[in-house]
Scaffold this motif. Structure first.
Motif, mmCIF file in Angstrom:
data_model
loop_
_atom_site.group_PDB
_atom_site.id
_atom_site.type_symbol
_atom_site.label_atom_id
_atom_site.label_comp_id
_atom_site.label_asym_id
_atom_site.label_seq_id
_atom_site.Cartn_x
_atom_site.Cartn_y
_atom_site.Cartn_z
ATOM 1 N N THR A 89 0.855 -1.182 0.000
ATOM 2 C CA THR A 89 0.000 0.000 0.000
ATOM 3 C C THR A 89 0.889 1.228 0.000
ATOM 4 O O THR A 89 1.764 1.377 0.871
ATOM 5 N N ASN A 96 -2.966 3.739 -2.614
ATOM 6 C CA ASN A 96 -3.024 2.786 -3.729
ATOM 7 C C ASN A 96 -2.455 1.442 -3.280
ATOM 8 O O ASN A 96 -1.448 1.391 -2.584
ATOM 9 N N PRO A 111 -2.440 -1.036 -8.789
ATOM 10 C CA PRO A 111 -3.295 -0.152 -8.000
ATOM 11 C C PRO A 111 -4.549 0.322 -8.723
ATOM 12 O O PRO A 111 -5.511 0.749 -8.097
ATOM 13 N N TYR A 112 -4.577 0.193 -10.050
ATOM 14 C CA TYR A 112 -5.753 0.620 -10.800
ATOM 15 C C TYR A 112 -6.545 -0.546 -11.361
ATOM 16 O O TYR A 112 -7.400 -0.376 -12.228
#
Length: 102
Positions: free
Chosen positions: A58, A63, A89-90
């Motif tokens: 993290t 993210n 993270p996306y």
């Protein structure tokens, strides 16, 4: 003499207990910089010719990226097969796999 034998026996018991616990592990780390705090949480284990691990990172802005994988070896066929999945993270995901023979 009895004290030396007892001490040696206790050392052997502690060593055996440590070896039996060595096939599972966890790690947790936190790092703070001027950008904020990042963390890492990881765990893994091995049993019956196979190992697996899982990692979550993290970032300082919240993210999260994850990675999990495993490998299994078969001494009879002299091969190991492994796979790994990484999620960014996306939400993008990468899957990898492979086999090694010797």
């Amino acid at each position: 003499m009895m004290k030396q034998v007892t001490t040696a026996l206790m050392a052997a018991i502690v060593t055996i207990a440590a070896v039996s616990e060595a096939n599972a592990w966890t790690r947790n780390r936190t790092t703070t910089t001027w950008r904020g705090t990042s963390s890492l949480s990881a765990s893994g284990s091995c049993a019956n010719n196979s190992c697996s691990r899982s990692v979550t990172r993290t970032g300082p802005y919240g993210n999260t990226a994850t990675r999990s994988g495993s490998v299994a070896c078969d001494p009879a066929s002299q091969s190991c097969t492994g796979s790994r999945t990484t999620t960014g993270p996306y939400g993008g995901t990468i899957n990898r796999s492979g086999q090694v023979t010797w």
